[in-house]
Design a protein around this motif. Structure first.
Motif, mmCIF file in Angstrom:
data_model
loop_
_atom_site.group_PDB
_atom_site.id
_atom_site.type_symbol
_atom_site.label_atom_id
_atom_site.label_comp_id
_atom_site.label_asym_id
_atom_site.label_seq_id
_atom_site.Cartn_x
_atom_site.Cartn_y
_atom_site.Cartn_z
ATOM 1 N N TYR A 195 1.136 -1.405 0.145
ATOM 2 C CA TYR A 195 -0.044 0.133 0.418
ATOM 3 C C TYR A 195 0.370 1.224 -0.128
ATOM 4 O O TYR A 195 0.576 2.458 -0.646
ATOM 5 C CB TYR A 195 -0.996 -0.209 1.361
ATOM 6 C CG TYR A 195 -2.594 -0.557 1.258
ATOM 7 C CD1 TYR A 195 -3.416 0.627 0.650
ATOM 8 C CD2 TYR A 195 -2.819 -1.822 1.425
ATOM 9 C CE1 TYR A 195 -4.929 0.241 0.006
ATOM 10 C CE2 TYR A 195 -4.328 -2.208 1.084
ATOM 11 C CZ TYR A 195 -4.499 -1.569 0.319
ATOM 12 O OH TYR A 195 -5.926 -1.925 0.601
ATOM 13 N N VAL A 196 1.971 1.346 0.536
ATOM 14 C CA VAL A 196 2.714 3.039 1.134
ATOM 15 C C VAL A 196 3.400 2.423 -0.345
ATOM 16 O O VAL A 196 3.551 3.488 -0.637
ATOM 17 C CB VAL A 196 3.508 2.357 2.039
ATOM 18 C CG1 VAL A 196 4.532 3.332 2.294
ATOM 19 C CG2 VAL A 196 2.941 2.047 3.792
ATOM 20 N N VAL A 197 4.146 1.371 -1.121
ATOM 21 C CA VAL A 197 4.692 1.973 -2.557
ATOM 22 C C VAL A 197 4.187 2.585 -3.371
ATOM 23 O O VAL A 197 4.296 3.003 -4.207
ATOM 24 C CB VAL A 197 5.369 0.222 -2.767
ATOM 25 C CG1 VAL A 197 6.331 0.892 -4.021
ATOM 26 C CG2 VAL A 197 6.625 0.360 -1.050
ATOM 27 N N PHE A 198 2.642 1.719 -3.484
ATOM 28 C CA PHE A 198 2.162 2.039 -4.352
ATOM 29 C C PHE A 198 1.271 3.240 -4.331
ATOM 30 O O PHE A 198 0.557 4.196 -5.182
ATOM 31 C CB PHE A 198 1.677 0.789 -5.735
ATOM 32 C CG PHE A 198 1.932 0.017 -5.502
ATOM 33 C CD1 PHE A 198 2.487 0.020 -6.973
ATOM 34 C CD2 PHE A 198 2.165 -0.978 -4.467
ATOM 35 C CE1 PHE A 198 3.863 -0.654 -7.060
ATOM 36 C CE2 PHE A 198 3.499 -1.765 -5.400
ATOM 37 C CZ PHE A 198 4.147 -1.898 -6.444
ATOM 38 N N MET A 199 0.741 4.120 -3.052
ATOM 39 C CA MET A 199 -0.206 4.856 -3.054
ATOM 40 C C MET A 199 1.118 6.306 -3.282
ATOM 41 O O MET A 199 0.711 7.456 -3.997
ATOM 42 C CB MET A 199 -0.733 4.881 -1.347
ATOM 43 C CG MET A 199 -1.648 4.010 -1.130
ATOM 44 S SD MET A 199 -2.478 4.730 0.455
ATOM 45 C CE MET A 199 -1.982 4.453 1.268
ATOM 46 N N ALA A 200 1.843 5.983 -3.067
ATOM 47 C CA ALA A 200 3.331 6.639 -3.586
ATOM 48 C C ALA A 200 3.224 6.985 -5.012
ATOM 49 O O ALA A 200 3.301 8.202 -5.463
ATOM 50 C CB ALA A 200 4.448 7.167 -2.871
ATOM 51 N N LEU A 201 3.212 5.755 -5.791
ATOM 52 C CA LEU A 201 3.618 5.818 -7.143
ATOM 53 C C LEU A 201 2.095 6.895 -7.793
ATOM 54 O O LEU A 201 2.306 7.598 -8.181
ATOM 55 C CB LEU A 201 3.889 4.612 -7.300
ATOM 56 C CG LEU A 201 4.192 4.278 -8.904
ATOM 57 C CD1 LEU A 201 5.357 5.167 -9.029
ATOM 58 C CD2 LEU A 201 4.423 2.619 -9.892
ATOM 59 N N ASN A 202 1.782 6.798 -7.241
ATOM 60 C CA ASN A 202 0.181 6.903 -7.920
ATOM 61 C C ASN A 202 -0.182 8.368 -7.353
ATOM 62 O O ASN A 202 -0.854 9.550 -8.546
ATOM 63 C CB ASN A 202 -1.277 6.414 -7.093
ATOM 64 C CG ASN A 202 -1.634 5.448 -8.003
ATOM 65 O OD1 ASN A 202 -2.319 5.496 -8.637
ATOM 66 N ND2 ASN A 202 -1.012 3.783 -7.792
ATOM 67 N N ILE A 203 0.426 8.629 -6.501
ATOM 68 C CA ILE A 203 0.528 10.220 -6.144
ATOM 69 C C ILE A 203 1.524 10.870 -7.083
ATOM 70 O O ILE A 203 1.484 12.440 -7.612
ATOM 71 C CB ILE A 203 0.818 10.852 -4.745
ATOM 72 C CG1 ILE A 203 0.112 10.187 -4.134
ATOM 73 C CG2 ILE A 203 0.529 11.796 -4.112
ATOM 74 C CD1 ILE A 203 0.007 9.906 -1.987
ATOM 75 N N ALA A 204 2.657 10.792 -7.739
ATOM 76 C CA ALA A 204 3.689 11.677 -7.811
ATOM 77 C C ALA A 204 3.458 11.153 -9.504
ATOM 78 O O ALA A 204 3.864 12.539 -10.291
ATOM 79 C CB ALA A 204 4.642 9.906 -8.492
ATOM 80 N N GLY A 205 2.355 10.257 -9.439
ATOM 81 C CA GLY A 205 1.509 11.063 -11.075
ATOM 82 C C GLY A 205 0.892 10.483 -12.162
ATOM 83 O O GLY A 205 1.411 9.271 -12.502
#
Length: 458
Positions: free
Chosen positions: A134-144
């Motif tokens: 969750y942490v990794v892919f929430m961050a990736l989705n926030i990135a753009g």
């Protein structure tokens, strides 16, 4: 912020191949796990019939749903279609159902990611691995969204390749006798006693295709939605139909399929029967199998965030969830909110593990309840808008209207009735949450906020 200053908006940057990657990627984890729970109640042959019925429902649904997506290309997807057709209450029902579908699917997938990693690292707690995902892919989705969609396309192609490798490796050991043995709810021959198991297996057949409609949530970020979305949807459903049939047949024919019926990693275990525990093929499958799970997990985070964002923007959810990051132009608070709900579900064993089913099976069933209700409301919206707005611009029209949407609607109703019958506790939780949400929706006066036209954030 100065009210005269334009608010950050979603970027229109997605092309046809990226939308196809999202369509297939949203679903492809369903080929890796979840569906095999259907074998436990229906057997391989019984589940084959159930899956065939559901595949026909999805094919007719997608051809019909594409008309709505291209006519009303908003991030709210079903929420906006139903609001336009049936007003605020219709919009709420579709929005709530879609939210449940997309918020409850990721924790099930995250748990499967944890199970796959646990095969390689037995000391690793699958739940902690799920939270890490969750942490990794929430961050990736926030990135753009452009970064997220490009990653989704890449990882989806790798996942498809890996499923083809699985089929090729187990093919030499495939036996139709293995697949058919006890294939009717544990019996070798069909009888009336086989039918209840086939109905009970419906949620797990739906898992093969669940969330493909999530492309609608990315419609507002497509460069040319009227052209690219039909191509992405149609190519996506054909890709998934082929993969689902191949995976189910080859896994079931590899050996004793009953050993695969109640686990989160049926493909590695099926391959183990053929190549043994020490084979490099098996280790490759476990590692590459993560790509399929990650593709869906990552894609559904994109989907749930856009649904939360659209509901908040329309006034159904708190306004903070409708904000867009000023730099990345992504709905960052919506991404985080859905993640919090998913992580809570992962650690809610006592609340979610009931009715004789595992934690994962109940989360899958809850997500499917949301999907089926949304399908029903969406098809009803299609019929209503054809009558109430005959002049609406429809770049894509449902083929064989009214037969395709009518079949999809009828099949979804059958699915809902049987799911309620076989999953009373999960159904009760789903409808109780819906009623509580509706009470909030009405009492806060937010129903009136959805009465006007939902404006694009672009």
């Amino acid at each position: 912020m100065d009210p005269t200053t334009p608010r950050p908006a979603l970027n229109k940057s997605l092309g046809t191949w990226q939308l196809w990657g999202i369509a297939v990627g949203l679903v492809i984890s369903g080929e890796y796990f979840g569906w095999s729970y259907g074998w436990a109640s229906a057997g391989t042959l019984g589940f084959l019939i159930t899956a065939g019925f559901i595949a026909l429902m999805y094919a007719t649904f997608i051809f019909s749903f594409t008309e709505l997506t291209t006519s009303i290309p908003h991030a709210g997807g079903p929420f906006e279609y139903s609001r336009r057709a049936f007003g605020p209450t219709g919009g709420y029902v579709a929005g709530f159902a879609t939210l449940v579908e997309f918020v409850f699917a990721p924790p099930a997938i995250a748990l499967a990611i944890g199970a796959y990693l646990n095969v390689q690292f037995p000391a690793l707690d699958p739940k902690l691995a799920a939270v890490g995902a969750y942490v990794v892919f929430m961050a990736l989705n926030i990135a753009g969204v452009q970064i997220a969609a490009s990653f989704e396309l890449f990882i989806t192609v790798v996942a498809i390749f890996e499923l083809l490798v699985f089929m090729g490796v187990v093919a030499p050991g495939f036996s139709i006798a293995n697949f058919a043995k006890g294939g009717w709810s544990g019996q070798d021959g069909f009888s009336a006693a086989s039918i209840p198991g086939m109905f009970a297996a419906i949620p797990f057949a739906i898992w093969f295709f669940l969330a493909i409609e999530g492309v609608a949530m990315a419609a507002e970020e497509a460069k040319d939605p009227k052209r690219s979305i039909p191509i992405a949807y149609i190519a996506g459903i054909l890709t998934l139909l082929a993969l689902a049939a191949g995976v189910m047949l080859f896994a079931g024919g590899a050996g004793d399929w009953t050993k695969l019926a109640n686990i989160n990693d049926p493909l590695p275990q099926a391959m183990k029967i053929i190549v043994g525990e020490q084979s490099g093929w098996l280790h490759m499958l476990v590692w590459l199998g993560l790509f399929g799970l990650i593709a869906s997990f990552h894609g559904i985070i994109l989907g749930y965030s856009r649904q939360i964002f659209a509901l908040a923007r329309a006034g159904v959810l708190p306004g903070v969830l409708g904000r867009v990051h000023p730099r990345f132009h992504t709905p960052h608070w919506a991404i985080l909110a859905g993640g919090v709900v998913g992580i809570v579900a992962i650690f809610s064993d006592e609340l979610v593990s009931f009715g004789g089913q595992t934690l994962t099976a109940n989360i899958v069933t809850m997500s499917v309840f949301g999907a089926i209700v949304m399908y029903i409301v969406s098809m009803a919206s299609l019929f209503k808008l054809r009558r109430s707005e005959p002049g609406m611009v429809r770049p894509f029209r449902a083929p064989l209207y009214p037969y395709f949407p009518a079949f999809a609607l009828a099949a979804a109703v059958v699915c809902l009735v049987t799911m309620v019958y076989y999953n009373l506790l999960v159904a009760g939780l789903f409808f109780a949450l819906g009623l509580l949400g509706y009470a909030y929706f009405r009492l806060t006066g937010r129903a009136q906020a959805t009465g006007g036209t939902l404006q694009s954030a672009a």
